[in-house]
Design an enzyme around this catalytic site. Structure first.
Site, PDB file in Angstrom:
ATOM      1  N   GLU A 101       0.842  -1.201   0.000  1.00 30.10           N
ATOM      2  CA  GLU A 101       0.000   0.000   0.000  1.00 30.10           C
ATOM      3  C   GLU A 101       0.867   1.236   0.000  1.00 30.10           C
ATOM      4  O   GLU A 101       1.890   1.279   0.686  1.00 30.10           O
ATOM      5  CB  GLU A 101      -0.846   0.021   1.284  1.00 30.10           C
ATOM      6  CG  GLU A 101      -2.261  -0.472   1.134  1.00 30.10           C
ATOM      7  CD  GLU A 101      -3.195   0.559   0.495  1.00 30.10           C
ATOM      8  OE1 GLU A 101      -2.726   1.426  -0.280  1.00 30.10           O
ATOM      9  OE2 GLU A 101      -4.383   0.489   0.774  1.00 30.10           O
ATOM     10  N   ASP A 102       0.446   2.256  -0.729  1.00 29.86           N
ATOM     11  CA  ASP A 102       1.152   3.534  -0.663  1.00 29.86           C
ATOM     12  C   ASP A 102       0.972   4.168   0.713  1.00 29.86           C
ATOM     13  O   ASP A 102       1.918   4.621   1.337  1.00 29.86           O
ATOM     14  CB  ASP A 102       0.670   4.491  -1.766  1.00 29.86           C
ATOM     15  CG  ASP A 102      -0.848   4.629  -1.832  1.00 29.86           C
ATOM     16  OD1 ASP A 102      -1.570   3.943  -1.074  1.00 29.86           O
ATOM     17  OD2 ASP A 102      -1.329   5.436  -2.642  1.00 29.86           O
ATOM     18  N   ASP A 105      -4.603   5.461   5.727  1.00 31.36           N
ATOM     19  CA  ASP A 105      -5.111   6.704   6.320  1.00 31.36           C
ATOM     20  C   ASP A 105      -6.203   6.316   7.326  1.00 31.36           C
ATOM     21  O   ASP A 105      -5.892   5.904   8.441  1.00 31.36           O
ATOM     22  CB  ASP A 105      -5.604   7.566   5.149  1.00 31.36           C
ATOM     23  CG  ASP A 105      -6.124   8.927   5.537  1.00 31.36           C
ATOM     24  OD1 ASP A 105      -5.938   9.345   6.678  1.00 31.36           O
ATOM     25  OD2 ASP A 105      -6.728   9.599   4.682  1.00 31.36           O
ATOM     26  N   PHE A 154      -2.704  15.951   4.249  1.00 31.11           N
ATOM     27  CA  PHE A 154      -2.731  15.396   2.897  1.00 31.11           C
ATOM     28  C   PHE A 154      -1.376  15.556   2.202  1.00 31.11           C
ATOM     29  O   PHE A 154      -0.775  16.630   2.230  1.00 31.11           O
ATOM     30  CB  PHE A 154      -3.824  16.103   2.088  1.00 31.11           C
ATOM     31  CG  PHE A 154      -4.131  15.432   0.800  1.00 31.11           C
ATOM     32  CD1 PHE A 154      -4.893  14.275   0.766  1.00 31.11           C
ATOM     33  CD2 PHE A 154      -3.643  15.942  -0.405  1.00 31.11           C
ATOM     34  CE1 PHE A 154      -5.172  13.633  -0.429  1.00 31.11           C
ATOM     35  CE2 PHE A 154      -3.924  15.306  -1.605  1.00 31.11           C
ATOM     36  CZ  PHE A 154      -4.686  14.159  -1.611  1.00 31.11           C
ATOM     37  N   ARG A 167       1.457  12.243  -8.998  1.00 36.64           N
ATOM     38  CA  ARG A 167       1.959  10.872  -8.769  1.00 36.64           C
ATOM     39  C   ARG A 167       3.421  10.710  -9.174  1.00 36.64           C
ATOM     40  O   ARG A 167       4.129   9.881  -8.629  1.00 36.64           O
ATOM     41  CB  ARG A 167       1.131   9.858  -9.571  1.00 36.64           C
ATOM     42  CG  ARG A 167      -0.328   9.772  -9.152  1.00 36.64           C
ATOM     43  CD  ARG A 167      -0.960   8.543  -9.783  1.00 36.64           C
ATOM     44  NE  ARG A 167      -2.416   8.555  -9.730  1.00 36.64           N
ATOM     45  CZ  ARG A 167      -3.144   8.159  -8.677  1.00 36.64           C
ATOM     46  NH1 ARG A 167      -2.547   7.753  -7.583  1.00 36.64           N
ATOM     47  NH2 ARG A 167      -4.456   8.191  -8.728  1.00 36.64           N
TER      48      ARG A 167
HETATM   49  P1  IMP Z   1      -8.124   5.195   3.656  1.00 33.06           P
HETATM   50  O1  IMP Z   1      -9.189   4.328   3.055  1.00 33.06           O
HETATM   51  O2  IMP Z   1      -8.705   6.405   4.328  1.00 33.06           O
HETATM   52  O3  IMP Z   1      -7.145   4.465   4.553  1.00 33.06           O
HETATM   53  O4  IMP Z   1      -7.306   5.812   2.467  1.00 33.06           O
HETATM   54  C1  IMP Z   1      -6.491   5.034   1.723  1.00 33.06           C
HETATM   55  C2  IMP Z   1      -6.312   5.536   0.309  1.00 33.06           C
HETATM   56  O5  IMP Z   1      -6.621   6.928   0.161  1.00 33.06           O
HETATM   57  C3  IMP Z   1      -4.857   5.394  -0.042  1.00 33.06           C
HETATM   58  O6  IMP Z   1      -4.601   4.142  -0.621  1.00 33.06           O
HETATM   59  C4  IMP Z   1      -4.646   6.557  -0.991  1.00 33.06           C
HETATM   60  O7  IMP Z   1      -4.969   6.156  -2.299  1.00 33.06           O
HETATM   61  C5  IMP Z   1      -5.612   7.610  -0.527  1.00 33.06           C
HETATM   62  N1  IMP Z   1      -4.957   8.571   0.406  1.00 33.06           N
HETATM   63  C6  IMP Z   1      -4.982   8.548   1.764  1.00 33.06           C
HETATM   64  N2  IMP Z   1      -4.273   9.564   2.282  1.00 33.06           N
HETATM   65  C7  IMP Z   1      -3.788  10.254   1.220  1.00 33.06           C
HETATM   66  C8  IMP Z   1      -2.949  11.421   1.104  1.00 33.06           C
HETATM   67  O8  IMP Z   1      -2.501  12.052   2.071  1.00 33.06           O
HETATM   68  N3  IMP Z   1      -2.660  11.806  -0.175  1.00 33.06           N
HETATM   69  C9  IMP Z   1      -3.116  11.164  -1.285  1.00 33.06           C
HETATM   70  N4  IMP Z   1      -3.889  10.065  -1.217  1.00 33.06           N
HETATM   71  C10 IMP Z   1      -4.222   9.621   0.028  1.00 33.06           C
HETATM   72 MG    MG Z   2      -3.811   3.628  -2.353  1.00 33.39          MG
END
Ligand code: IMP
Ligand code: MG
Length: 177
Positions: A101-102, A105, A154, A167
Site C-alpha cells: 500500500e502507498d 489513512d 494530505f 503521482r
Molecule cells: P483510507 O481508506 O482512508 O485508509 O485511504 C487510503 C487511500 O486513500 C490510499 O490508498 C490513498 O490512495 C488515498 N490517500 C490517503 N491519504 C492520502 C494522502 O494524504 N494523499 C493522497 N492520497 C491519500
Molecule cells: Mg492507495
C-alpha cells in the site's frame, strides 16, 4: 525543493526522495526476513505503483506480483466509500500474501482489500504500507510493516495524487495550510 501547485492547491516539500528510498529498502529487508514461502505481493493501484516498483527492485528473493485497484478519495478527503475497480487474478489460495500500500489513512480501503483477499483463503495476509497516518486510523487490523509514520495531513508524490496530479513527483509534498 520548492513549493508546487497542483490544480487549485499549493504543496510544500515534506519528505525527500532519499529518505523515501531508505524507508523502501528497510521495508524490503524486513519483509524478506519475515517471508517463509514464495509470497504473492498484491499492489494496490493506482497509488502503490511507484512504491511497488522500487520495493520489487530491492526485494531479494523469489516473489510473485498481482495488482488490485480500488478507489476511495474525492479531493483531499477520504470518502468512506470504497469501489473495487480491479480484482485479484492470481491463484492465492494457501499463499503467503503481502499487501503493498502507498498509504494507510482511515483504514477504510484496507478493510475492503482484506475482505477481497480473505475470500480466496490465503495462508496469511500482512500489510506493508510505505506511509501511515496513525492519528487518522480508525480500524483495528494491524499494519505489520510501516515505512514512515506521518501526521494527519494530505500529501502528494511518489505515487500519491491530488485529483490524479502529482503521482510522478519523486519527493513527497504536503498540503500548505
Ligand atoms: P483510507 O481508506 O482512508 O485508509 O485511504 C487510503 C487511500 O486513500 C490510499 O490508498 C490513498 O490512495 C488515498 N490517500 C490517503 N491519504 C492520502 C494522502 O494524504 N494523499 C493522497 N492520497 C491519500
Ligand atoms: Mg492507495
Amino acid at each position: 525543493m520548492n513549493e508546487i501547485r497542483l490544480h487549485d492547491k499549493i504543496f510544500v516539500p515534506f519528505i525527500s526522495a532519499d529518505e523515501i528510498s531508505r524507508a523502501v529498502r528497510r521495508l524490503a529487508r524486513q519483509v524478506r526476513k519475515d517471508v517463509t514461502d514464495n509470497p504473492v505481493f498484491i499492489t494496490v493501484l493506482k497509488g502503490g505503483f511507484v512504491f511497488a516498483a522500487d520495493f520489487a527492485k530491492h526485494y531479494d528473493g523469489p516473489a510473485e506480483f498481482d495488482f488490485i485497484r480500488v478507489k476511495s478519495y474525492r479531493n483531499t478527503q477520504s470518502s468512506g466509500i470504497v469501489e473495487i475497480l480491479l480484482d485479484i487474478t492470481a491463484d492465492i489460495r494457501d499463499r503467503e500474501i503481502y499487501v503493498l500500500e502507498d498509504i494507510v489513512d482511515t483504514g477504510n480501503t484496507l478493510g475492503t482489500i482484506l475482505d477481497m483477499i480473505y475470500k480466496h483463503r490465503p495462508k496469511s495476509v500482512k500489510i506493508v504500507s510505505l506511509f501511515f497516518k496513525p492519528e487518522a486510523y480508525k480500524k483495528d487490523y494491524p499494519v505489520h510493516f510501516v515505512g514512515l509514520e506521518i501526521p494527519n495531513k494530505f500529501i502528494v508524490g511518489y505515487g500519491l495524487d491530488y485529483n490524479e496530479l502529482g503521482r510522478n513527483l519523486k519527493d513527497v509534498y504536503q498540503l500548505k495550510t
